[in-house]
Structures are given as structure tokens and as C-alpha cells.
Design an enzyme around this catalytic site. Structure first.
Site, PDB file in Angstrom:
ATOM      1  N   ARG A  72     -14.746   9.765   9.227  1.00 59.17           N
ATOM      2  CA  ARG A  72     -13.470   9.180   8.740  1.00 59.17           C
ATOM      3  C   ARG A  72     -12.435  10.283   8.560  1.00 59.17           C
ATOM      4  O   ARG A  72     -11.250  10.113   8.878  1.00 59.17           O
ATOM      5  CB  ARG A  72     -13.711   8.425   7.426  1.00 59.17           C
ATOM      6  N   HIS A 121      -8.798   4.923  -6.013  1.00 56.95           N
ATOM      7  CA  HIS A 121     -10.190   5.115  -5.585  1.00 56.95           C
ATOM      8  C   HIS A 121     -10.478   6.550  -5.176  1.00 56.95           C
ATOM      9  O   HIS A 121     -11.453   6.812  -4.465  1.00 56.95           O
ATOM     10  CB  HIS A 121     -10.504   4.163  -4.416  1.00 56.95           C
TER      11      HIS A 121
HETATM   12  N1  APR Z   1      -0.050  -4.773   7.995  1.00 57.56           N
HETATM   13  C1  APR Z   1      -0.264  -5.508   6.878  1.00 57.56           C
HETATM   14  N2  APR Z   1      -1.504  -5.918   6.490  1.00 57.56           N
HETATM   15  C2  APR Z   1      -2.549  -5.560   7.273  1.00 57.56           C
HETATM   16  C3  APR Z   1      -2.387  -4.799   8.455  1.00 57.56           C
HETATM   17  C4  APR Z   1      -1.076  -4.405   8.795  1.00 57.56           C
HETATM   18  N3  APR Z   1      -0.821  -3.676   9.903  1.00 57.56           N
HETATM   19  N4  APR Z   1      -3.626  -4.618   9.022  1.00 57.56           N
HETATM   20  C5  APR Z   1      -4.507  -5.238   8.211  1.00 57.56           C
HETATM   21  N5  APR Z   1      -3.864  -5.810   7.167  1.00 57.56           N
HETATM   22  C6  APR Z   1      -4.432  -6.537   6.040  1.00 57.56           C
HETATM   23  C7  APR Z   1      -5.697  -7.291   6.349  1.00 57.56           C
HETATM   24  O1  APR Z   1      -5.341  -8.594   6.810  1.00 57.56           O
HETATM   25  C8  APR Z   1      -6.355  -7.352   4.967  1.00 57.56           C
HETATM   26  O2  APR Z   1      -5.899  -8.458   4.213  1.00 57.56           O
HETATM   27  O3  APR Z   1      -4.802  -5.566   5.069  1.00 57.56           O
HETATM   28  C9  APR Z   1      -5.880  -6.060   4.285  1.00 57.56           C
HETATM   29  C10 APR Z   1      -6.955  -4.999   4.230  1.00 57.56           C
HETATM   30  O4  APR Z   1      -7.956  -5.468   3.355  1.00 57.56           O
HETATM   31  P1  APR Z   1      -9.298  -4.620   3.162  1.00 57.56           P
HETATM   32  O5  APR Z   1      -9.817  -4.201   4.485  1.00 57.56           O
HETATM   33  O6  APR Z   1     -10.160  -5.430   2.238  1.00 57.56           O
HETATM   34  O7  APR Z   1      -8.830  -3.295   2.439  1.00 57.56           O
HETATM   35  P2  APR Z   1      -8.470  -3.103   0.916  1.00 57.56           P
HETATM   36  O8  APR Z   1      -7.779  -4.302   0.357  1.00 57.56           O
HETATM   37  O9  APR Z   1      -7.776  -1.803   0.807  1.00 57.56           O
HETATM   38  O10 APR Z   1      -9.906  -2.941   0.245  1.00 57.56           O
HETATM   39  C11 APR Z   1      -9.909  -2.553  -1.098  1.00 57.56           C
HETATM   40  O11 APR Z   1     -12.262  -2.214  -1.100  1.00 57.56           O
HETATM   41  O12 APR Z   1     -13.701  -1.552   0.487  1.00 57.56           O
HETATM   42  C12 APR Z   1     -13.169  -1.196  -0.730  1.00 57.56           C
HETATM   43  O13 APR Z   1     -12.684   0.857  -1.751  1.00 57.56           O
HETATM   44  C13 APR Z   1     -12.450   0.093  -0.609  1.00 57.56           C
HETATM   45  O14 APR Z   1     -10.180   0.651  -1.152  1.00 57.56           O
HETATM   46  C14 APR Z   1     -10.999  -0.334  -0.551  1.00 57.56           C
HETATM   47  C15 APR Z   1     -11.013  -1.601  -1.366  1.00 57.56           C
END
Ligand code: APR
Length: 249
Positions: A72, A121
Site C-alpha cells: 500500500r 485512524h
Molecule cells: N468520489 C466519491 N466517493 C467515492 C469515490 C469517488 N471517486 N470512489 C469511491 N467512493 C465512495 C464509495 O462509494 C464508498 O461509499 O467512497 C466510499 C468508500 O467507503 P469505504 O471503502 O468503506 O472507505 P471508508 O468509508 O474510508 O472506510 C472507513 O473503514 O476499512 C476501515 O479503517 C478503514 O478508514 C477505513 C474505514
């Protein structure tokens, strides 16, 4: 309401805004080529990040977990902040009384020039000793030659990130909570986060309770969608620059 007028409305609110909250997740870094956690590209070598990013996963196979983090880090090293990161930095420069609470550990907000960044985090660029808790800042230790890397005291080093099942760091959480409870937030942006953690949707809700308008920018619905004042189902790298440009118009 069609998107153009919603952009104009948010831009209008920004012109008279004095205090902003940004809450970001993996979605803000997706356009920089960094996989999100729950998207189709969230898995790594068939491993679920939820297993790798956990004390149990690390105890079971520290070398595998470090291979994942080192990969990563290699992806992030090649990544650049995208237009979404940059637009947030521009908005923060225009309205300095802001706080950027990010769940991301990649450091791209800081590279884009954002200030007042709180890493909920932790940071992939920091490591700490599993025995003494000694914190090593960016590149202070080489985590790739010997895997898993060890501290001088002989104990394993771990990434300074919050793993599933671990408590959140007190200082950043206190900082965010105090910023919100002080009131006066004009707009709270929730960008690229599935907001599955109650504290994420809770902060957005609390800001709204304090009088903020909530703007969600997310490709998918999230718990925040149920109370957001504006919802943009589009890429952060598209919407945020449009909002910033409309504000400058
Ligand atoms: N623009 C806007 N939204 C986007 C884009 C984009 N280009 N690409 C993806 N997304 C959205 C996805 O649809 C999803 O709803 O961003 C969100 C990402 O969600 P996750 O993958 O769950 O990431 P996150 O919310 O940061 O997860 C929170 O969970 O896995 C743990 O510690 C980890 O910090 C992370 C936390």
C-alpha cells in the site's frame, strides 16, 4: 433539484461561511489510484482488509500484514493528490476556520496542502514499537528490508494505524469533538466515506444539530444520506472543484 443549482446553492453558502468541517474516507483517494476498502478492489491477494488490519491478523502473520502495508505504501508513493484533495485545500485556504477529519492514512490531504488535518485512524507513514509504543515518524525506519521489521529493543514494529477492534486515539477524537461542540459550523462535508462507523455519521449529525448544512459527496448511499441537506452521487474529484469554482464566480 438538478445538480447545477445544488452546486450554486452550496457555493452561495460558502461565500458567507466562517467555519467548515470536512470528514473524508477512502473515496477521496480513489481517483489517486488508491483502492477503497469496501469497493470491488478492496481485497488483496484474496485477503479481506478487515482481517489484515487487525491485532489478530498481525499476531497470526505479521510478515503478511507488513507485506500488505508495504505494498500500500508503494502504491501511495506513486500516487498524487487528485482534484478533490486540491479543492478541499483551496476551500480551507479561503475559509481558514476548518477542520479536516480523515479516516485515510495515506497523507494525501497534507501533500495537497490541507491544514488542520486530523488523522482519525493514524498514518501509514508512521510505525510504532509493539512493546514500548515508541513512535517513529515518516521514513525513520525501513519497513521493507526486513519483514516484519523489528524495533531496536527486539520487539516487532507495527504500522501506527488503528486496526479493527482497537480503540480510537484519544487526542484526535477529542480535537474533532471539541471543534464540533463549539458550534458555528456552517457546512459539514462528508466525502467518500461509507460512514459505517457510528462516530463518523455521529459527527456529521452533531454538526447538523449545531446548525450546519450537511453536504454528502459519495458515489454510494451511506447513513449520512438520510440527513444530508445536499447529496452529490458523483466523484469527489468532479464535484469539489465545481463547488470551489462556483464559489469564486
Ligand atoms: N468520489 C466519491 N466517493 C467515492 C469515490 C469517488 N471517486 N470512489 C469511491 N467512493 C465512495 C464509495 O462509494 C464508498 O461509499 O467512497 C466510499 C468508500 O467507503 P469505504 O471503502 O468503506 O472507505 P471508508 O468509508 O474510508 O472506510 C472507513 O473503514 O476499512 C476501515 O479503517 C478503514 O478508514 C477505513 C474505514
Amino acid at each position: 433539484m438538478e445538480k447545477g443549482s445544488e452546486i450554486s446553492e452550496v457555493a452561495e453558502s460558502l461565500r458567507t461561511a466562517h467555519k467548515l468541517l470536512f470528514i473524508t474516507g477512502a473515496g477521496i483517494s480513489a481517483e489517486s489510484g488508491i483502492p477503497t476498502f469496501r469497493g470491488k478492489d478492496g481485497y488483496w491477494r484474496q485477503h479481506n482488509p478487515m482481517e489484515l488490519a487487525s491485532p489478530e491478523g498481525f499476531a497470526q502473520d505479521p510478515a503478511l500484514v507488513w507485506e500488505w502495508y508495504n505494498e500500500r505504501k508503494a502504491i501511495i508513493r506513486r500516487a498524487q493528490p487528485n482534484a478533490g484533495h486540491l479543492a478541499i485545500a483551496q476551500l480551507q485556504a479561503a475559509i481558514p476556520n476548518t477542520l479536516l477529519a480523515t479516516q485515510n492514512v495515506d497523507g494525501l490531504h497534507q501533500t495537497a496542502g490541507s491544514k488542520q488535518v486530523v488523522e482519525i485512524h493514524g498514518s501509514i507513514w508512521q510505525t510504532c514499537c509493539t512493546r514500548e509504543g515508541t513512535l517513529f515518524l515518516r521514513d525513520a525506519v525501513d519497513t521493507e528490508t526486513e519483514v516484519p521489521p523489528k524495533c531496536k529493543c527486539g520487539a516487532l514494529l507495527r504500522p501506527n494505524v488503528v486496526w479493527f477492534g482497537e480503540a480510537l486515539p484519544v487526542e484526535p477524537i477529542t480535537h474533532i469533538t471539541e471543534f464540533i461542540l463549539a458550534g458555528g459550523i456552517d457546512i459539514a462535508f462528508a466525502i467518500g466515506t461509507s460512514a459505517l462507523f457510528a462516530y463518523i455519521s455521529g459527527w456529521a449529525w452533531e454538526a447538523k444539530e449545531q446548525g450546519a448544512r450537511v453536504v454528502e459527496i459519495n458515489l454510494d448511499p451511506s447513513p449520512i444520506s438520510t440527513f444530508a441537506d445536499f447529496i452529490f452521487r458523483d466523484k469527489a474529484g468532479t464535484v469539489l472543484p465545481q463547488i470551489y469554482q462556483a464559489m469564486q464566480a
